[in-house]
Every structure is written in C-alpha cells, then in structure tokens.
Write a protein that holds these residues in place. Structure first.
Motif, PDB file in Angstrom:
ATOM      1  N   TRP A  21       0.662  -2.527   3.970  1.00 33.63           N
ATOM      2  CA  TRP A  21       0.876  -3.897   4.426  1.00 33.63           C
ATOM      3  C   TRP A  21       1.450  -3.828   5.831  1.00 33.63           C
ATOM      4  O   TRP A  21       2.341  -3.023   6.111  1.00 33.63           O
ATOM      5  CB  TRP A  21       1.839  -4.601   3.478  1.00 33.63           C
ATOM      6  CG  TRP A  21       2.207  -6.010   3.840  1.00 33.63           C
ATOM      7  CD1 TRP A  21       1.518  -7.152   3.545  1.00 33.63           C
ATOM      8  CD2 TRP A  21       3.393  -6.445   4.524  1.00 33.63           C
ATOM      9  NE1 TRP A  21       2.188  -8.260   4.007  1.00 33.63           N
ATOM     10  CE2 TRP A  21       3.343  -7.858   4.609  1.00 33.63           C
ATOM     11  CE3 TRP A  21       4.485  -5.781   5.073  1.00 33.63           C
ATOM     12  CZ2 TRP A  21       4.348  -8.610   5.222  1.00 33.63           C
ATOM     13  CZ3 TRP A  21       5.487  -6.523   5.689  1.00 33.63           C
ATOM     14  CH2 TRP A  21       5.409  -7.920   5.759  1.00 33.63           C
ATOM     15  N   THR A  33       0.127 -11.221   9.203  1.00 34.65           N
ATOM     16  CA  THR A  33       0.142 -10.172   8.178  1.00 34.65           C
ATOM     17  C   THR A  33      -1.282  -9.727   7.878  1.00 34.65           C
ATOM     18  O   THR A  33      -2.244 -10.482   8.090  1.00 34.65           O
ATOM     19  CB  THR A  33       0.781 -10.667   6.857  1.00 34.65           C
ATOM     20  OG1 THR A  33      -0.054 -11.672   6.270  1.00 34.65           O
ATOM     21  CG2 THR A  33       2.176 -11.220   7.078  1.00 34.65           C
ATOM     22  N   THR A 301       8.010  -8.010  -5.716  1.00 37.39           N
ATOM     23  CA  THR A 301       6.705  -8.626  -5.511  1.00 37.39           C
ATOM     24  C   THR A 301       6.363  -8.613  -4.026  1.00 37.39           C
ATOM     25  O   THR A 301       7.249  -8.471  -3.172  1.00 37.39           O
ATOM     26  CB  THR A 301       6.683 -10.084  -6.004  1.00 37.39           C
ATOM     27  OG1 THR A 301       7.556 -10.872  -5.159  1.00 37.39           O
ATOM     28  CG2 THR A 301       7.162 -10.168  -7.454  1.00 37.39           C
ATOM     29  N   PRO A 302       5.084  -8.747  -3.678  1.00 36.77           N
ATOM     30  CA  PRO A 302       4.713  -8.778  -2.265  1.00 36.77           C
ATOM     31  C   PRO A 302       5.449  -9.849  -1.465  1.00 36.77           C
ATOM     32  O   PRO A 302       5.646  -9.693  -0.264  1.00 36.77           O
ATOM     33  CB  PRO A 302       3.203  -9.061  -2.313  1.00 36.77           C
ATOM     34  CG  PRO A 302       2.759  -8.475  -3.619  1.00 36.77           C
ATOM     35  CD  PRO A 302       3.899  -8.742  -4.566  1.00 36.77           C
ATOM     36  N   LYS A 303       5.859 -10.932  -2.116  1.00 41.12           N
ATOM     37  CA  LYS A 303       6.553 -11.996  -1.394  1.00 41.12           C
ATOM     38  C   LYS A 303       7.874 -11.533  -0.785  1.00 41.12           C
ATOM     39  O   LYS A 303       8.369 -12.110   0.183  1.00 41.12           O
ATOM     40  CB  LYS A 303       6.809 -13.183  -2.331  1.00 41.12           C
ATOM     41  CG  LYS A 303       5.554 -13.948  -2.728  1.00 41.12           C
ATOM     42  CD  LYS A 303       5.898 -15.137  -3.609  1.00 41.12           C
ATOM     43  CE  LYS A 303       4.653 -15.925  -3.996  1.00 41.12           C
ATOM     44  NZ  LYS A 303       4.974 -17.076  -4.867  1.00 41.12           N
ATOM     45  N   SER A 304       8.461 -10.495  -1.366  1.00 34.88           N
ATOM     46  CA  SER A 304       9.775 -10.039  -0.889  1.00 34.88           C
ATOM     47  C   SER A 304       9.669  -9.027   0.245  1.00 34.88           C
ATOM     48  O   SER A 304      10.683  -8.639   0.825  1.00 34.88           O
ATOM     49  CB  SER A 304      10.571  -9.432  -2.048  1.00 34.88           C
ATOM     50  OG  SER A 304       9.939  -8.273  -2.540  1.00 34.88           O
ATOM     51  N   ARG A 305       8.457  -8.567   0.577  1.00 28.24           N
ATOM     52  CA  ARG A 305       8.317  -7.543   1.611  1.00 28.24           C
ATOM     53  C   ARG A 305       8.944  -7.952   2.941  1.00 28.24           C
ATOM     54  O   ARG A 305       9.707  -7.172   3.532  1.00 28.24           O
ATOM     55  CB  ARG A 305       6.842  -7.223   1.840  1.00 28.24           C
ATOM     56  CG  ARG A 305       6.177  -6.404   0.765  1.00 28.24           C
ATOM     57  CD  ARG A 305       4.690  -6.350   1.056  1.00 28.24           C
ATOM     58  NE  ARG A 305       3.959  -5.598   0.052  1.00 28.24           N
ATOM     59  CZ  ARG A 305       2.688  -5.812  -0.235  1.00 28.24           C
ATOM     60  NH1 ARG A 305       2.013  -6.763   0.413  1.00 28.24           N
ATOM     61  NH2 ARG A 305       2.073  -5.092  -1.142  1.00 28.24           N
ATOM     62  N   GLU A 307      11.306 -10.079   3.787  1.00 24.66           N
ATOM     63  CA  GLU A 307      12.769 -10.112   3.721  1.00 24.66           C
ATOM     64  C   GLU A 307      13.340  -8.707   3.609  1.00 24.66           C
ATOM     65  O   GLU A 307      14.330  -8.367   4.270  1.00 24.66           O
ATOM     66  CB  GLU A 307      13.202 -10.957   2.522  1.00 24.66           C
ATOM     67  CG  GLU A 307      14.705 -11.093   2.379  1.00 24.66           C
ATOM     68  CD  GLU A 307      15.090 -11.929   1.166  1.00 24.66           C
ATOM     69  OE1 GLU A 307      16.292 -11.981   0.843  1.00 24.66           O
ATOM     70  OE2 GLU A 307      14.184 -12.520   0.546  1.00 24.66           O
TER      71      GLU A 307
END
Length: 345
Positions: A21, A33, A301-305, A307
């Motif tokens: 990513w 991204t 989860t990918p959402k936390s990458r 942060e």
C-alpha cells in the motif's frame, strides 16, 4: 510574479508478503493512495520489488521534480535490522528512478505501528502470507517469528498452503489418506496454461513455473480452510496445527513482556488469515480465551493504515522517542527532517 511552491508531502508505504500500500500525506491529510503486489524481495526478488515500488510511487506522486519530505515504511521485509536497511536501499533506488528524487527513509517492521496503536499492554498476532508476533508492556518489548519462510512463519498462509498441497500430493501417490484437498488442488491450478499430463504434472508446473512461488502457494491456504470447514479430516488437522503455531507465537511474546493471566491487555489481530478467515481465528481465539483472556480485542484493518503510519512518522520526528523503538524492533532510520519542516507540511 513567481508561482507558489507546492506543499511538500510524505510518502507512506506498508506491505508484506502479498501486497503493498502506498500513499502521500501532508500533515495529517492523506492525499492519494494506491495498492499493488508484494515488494518483499524475499518473496518476489529485488528487481521485481524495485519495479513495483517505481510503479506505485508513479501512481501517487504527481511531481517527480519535488522530492518527498521523507519516506515512512512499515514493511514485512524488515525481518532484521540489516534487512530493514536493505529495503531502505531499494526505496532509494525506486525514488531515483522516478525523479530522480532523494529523501530520508524510515523502514521498520510492519508490526511496529500496531504496537504503537494501543495505549497500554498489547499483543499483536499477525497471520498473512507469513506470521509475526509482537508485544509491548511498558518498557518491555518482544517479537517472535517473522524471519521468512525458511526459518519461521509456521501457521501462516505459505506454510498452510504448502502443507495442503503436500497432503494432496501424498493422497495422489498413496503416501497419505484421501482428502478433498486433491480436488481443490486440481481447481487451483486449472488456470495454468500447461497442457497434458496428470494432476502431479499440473501442480509441478503451476508451482515452479516462475519466481514468486511463495505468494502463489500462500493462496492455497484459503482452500485448506474451506476443506476444513466442510469437515475434511486432513485439512482440519492442518488448520489445528496452524492455530497451535499461532498460539505458540503469541505465548512467547506475552511471556517475554510479562503479560500474564489477569493482565489488562489488548489482543490485536492482523493479517488476512486472522481478520478474514473466521475458521482459523476461531481456533486461535479459543486458545486465547482459555489461556490468556484479553481485556480488549481489536482487528487491524486497511482503514487504520494512514493513522498508524502517521503516528510512526511523528515518532521519527521526535528524536528522544525513537531509540526505544529501534532497539526493540528491526528498524533503519535516516536522520529525520527537522521538526519544523516535517510538521509544516
């Protein structure tokens, strides 16, 4: 009248044995991204890793005449400190091919930002293509596994996929019991362009046909899990063995950091075989609840990458905070940009 200079940005990278990513950020705002295949040189080779890095950077970086403020990478390639330095060198090669650009680089193991995401004691169990375990309890840090597929990674996707394919081959040639894995292996390699021959020949061609077999074999782990859920005895034993390896890894880092029964700690699950494969997760969580019950359970989860990586960047910009991290986790850190320059973007 001169045109205003564009705001300089950070380049963020996160990856493991199957994916990478990439993103750009200014301050705490993610700008662009993208995702691509693995850039771990021990999975795909150095040249393919660099080629993919160049492609990913091209996709997120608009102005190759302006270098990033810095590159923050949390990557499974950082198995050791030397390996972290080697991956930093690959990132520099990719930047030079894109720009040419140059920027300071921070590379650390992909579990590091997860350890920083919880305020109190935390244990991270990661199971994707490979495995990795880490824990932090105050000033005590520990890590286990994560030394790639020849030295560790038991219970991970490559390990489970290999065990499943071997079970299929054993059934084919009479060295092992019949199993549904044989039919699943037939379907798994059906897309191969190899013509003629029996299943053994198809499997041989499919697995050994090109570089990158590690990632390919890991995809068969999902078929092992499927067969186990459907009641296949051979696959069921393989999944039980994988869960036992995950339990051993988590136990080792908790013991090393003083996390015991009664400790208020967070168990953080990471990697597709723990966050998406409910059958394997169920086995692992049975062990956890019976032996080391967590106070809180979280899934990476990918959402936390974004942060996670921006938190890691801020740590890089705080010189006194970095040494405990670099002494505990495999890390390569160039001198960071000045705090003023880094936070102004």
């Amino acid at each position: 009248m001169t045109s205003p200079q564009p705001a300089r940005a950070w380049l963020l990278l996160e990856g493991g044995g199957s994916h990478t990513w990439a993103a750009t950020a200014t301050g705490y705002t993610i700008l662009t991204t993208t995702e691509g295949p693995s850039t771990n040189p021990r999975s795909v080779g150095e040249e393919r890793a660099v080629h993919t890095l160049v492609d990913l950077i091209d996709q997120v970086w608009d102005d190759p005449a302006t270098a990033p403020l810095g590159v923050v990478a949390a990557h499974g390639a950082a198995s050791t400190r030397a390996a972290a330095g080697d991956f930093a060198a690959l990132v520099r090669r990719a930047l030079a091919l894109v720009g040419p650009m140059a920027a300071p680089v921070l590379v650390t193991n992909d579990l590091t930002p997860l350890l920083l995401s919880a305020g109190g004691p935390v244990c991270v169990a990661n199971c994707g293509t490979g495995t990795g375990f880490a824990a932090r309890n105050g000033a005590r840090w520990a890590r286990s596994s994560g030394l790639e597929w020849l030295l560790s990674d038991e219970g991970g996707g490559h390990d489970l996929g290999t065990a499943g394919l071997r079970a299929a081959v054993r059934a084919l040639d009479g060295r092992g019991p019949d199993t549904a894995l044989t039919g699943l292996a037939q379907a798994w390699c059906a897309e191969s362009d190899h013509a003629g021959g029996d299943l053994s020949e198809h499997l041989f061609f499919h697995v050994y046909r090109e570089e990158g077999a590690k990632s390919l074999v890991a995809t068969f782990a999902q078929h092992v899990l499927e067969a186990a859920e459907d009641g296949d005895a051979v696959a069921g034993r393989l999944v039980e063995n994988a869960a036992a390896e995950l339990a051993a890894g988590a136990t080792s880092v908790c013991r090393a950091t003083g996390i015991t029964t009664g400790t208020d700690y967070t168990l953080l699950l990471s990697g597709s075989l723990l966050t998406e494969a409910t059958f394997l997760r169920g086995h692992f969580m049975t062990w956890a609840h019976e032996n080391l019950p967590p106070t809180a359970l979280r899934q990476h989860t990918p959402k936390s990458r974004p942060e996670d990586l921006l938190r890691l960047r801020d740590l890089w910009l705080t010189p006194e905070a970095l040494p405990p991290l670099t002494s505990a986790m495999p890390t390569h850190a160039d001198p960071a940009p000045s705090t003023a320059e880094g936070t102004s973007a």
